[in-house]
Design an enzyme around this catalytic site. Structure first.
Site, PDB file in Angstrom:
ATOM      1  N   HIS A   1      -2.099  -5.808   2.470  1.00  0.00           N
ATOM      2  CA  HIS A   1      -1.062  -6.474   3.273  1.00  0.00           C
ATOM      3  C   HIS A   1      -1.602  -7.740   3.921  1.00  0.00           C
ATOM      4  CE1 HIS A   1      -2.898  -3.574   6.211  1.00  0.00           C
ATOM      5  NE2 HIS A   1      -2.820  -4.592   7.048  1.00  0.00           N
TER       6      HIS A   1
ATOM      7  N   HIS B   1      -4.476 -11.259  10.073  1.00  0.00           N
ATOM      8  CA  HIS B   1      -5.531 -10.794   9.174  1.00  0.00           C
ATOM      9  C   HIS B   1      -4.981 -10.524   7.772  1.00  0.00           C
ATOM     10  CE1 HIS B   1      -4.166  -6.796  10.843  1.00  0.00           C
ATOM     11  NE2 HIS B   1      -4.327  -6.402   9.583  1.00  0.00           N
TER      12      HIS B   1
ATOM     13  N   GLU C   1      -9.441  -7.036   7.108  1.00  0.00           N
ATOM     14  CA  GLU C   1      -9.391  -5.581   7.221  1.00  0.00           C
ATOM     15  C   GLU C   1      -9.688  -5.016   5.844  1.00  0.00           C
ATOM     16  OE1 GLU C   1      -5.458  -4.082   8.138  1.00  0.00           O
ATOM     17  OE2 GLU C   1      -6.220  -2.126   8.734  1.00  0.00           O
TER      18      GLU C   1
HETATM   19 CO    CO Z   1      -3.601  -4.466   8.950  1.00  0.00          CO
END
Ligand code: CO
Length: 134
Positions: A7, A79, A130
Site C-alpha cells: 500500500h 510511507h 514499511e
Molecule cells: Co502502512
C-alpha cells in the site's frame, strides 16, 4: 528482497473527509475506520485492483504522524509498504547493511494482522518504508 507494493499511506487531518474524497469523488471502495492504538493511528483502506491506499489519521495525543501533519497540514504521502517473504530475515539483512530499523527492530502487528517494521527515511531516498510479511 522486496516483493509487491502492499500500500501507499497518506496521512490526513480528517479521516471522514478523506474517505469521502476516495469513496465519492474518486469512486473507490473504502473500508470502515479502524483504530490501531499500538500505532497511534486510525486507518481506512482503499481497495484498488493492484494495490491499496491507506488513509491515516492521528489517534491519541502522542501519535507518530502528528509531526508530519504539523509540517503538512493538508496531508501528504507518509510511507510506502513493501511485502517481504520473511520479515526477520529482511531486518537482519538491512541491519547488516547499516540501515536503520525503527522502534528497536522488533516487528509489530500491522493493519492487516501481519508483522511490520519501519525503516528510516534517511536511508531510503527520503521515504519512510514499511515492510510487511507477505
Ligand atoms: Co502502512
Amino acid at each position: 528482497m522486496i516483493g509487491q507494493l502492499n500500500h501507499v499511506a497518506i496521512a490526513v487531518p480528517d479521516l471522514k473527509a478523506a474517505s469521502a474524497v476516495y469513496r465519492t469523488t474518486l469512486g473507490a471502495e473504502v473500508s470502515a475506520p479502524k483504530d490501531m492504538p499500538e500505532h497511534g493511528v486510525t486507518t481506512v483502506f482503499v481497495a484498488l485492483d493492484n494495490t491499496k491506499i491507506e488513509l491515516l489519521a492521528p489517534l491519541g495525543p502522542d501519535s507518530p504522524i502528528q509531526s508530519f501533519l504539523t509540517r503538512n497540514p493538508s496531508g501528504g504521502i507518509h510511507h510506502l509498504c513493501y511485502e517481504v517473504e520473511d520479515i526477520l530475515a529482511a531486518r537482519d539483512r538491512l541491519l547488516a547493511g547499516g540501515a536503520r530499523v525503527l522502534g528497536g527492530g522488533e516487528p509489530k502487528t500491522g493493519a492487516h494482522g501481519k508483522p511490520v517494521l519501519f525503516l528510516h527515511p534517511k536511508d531510503f531516498c527520503g521515504t519512510l518504508i514499511e515492510l510487511e510479511q507477505a
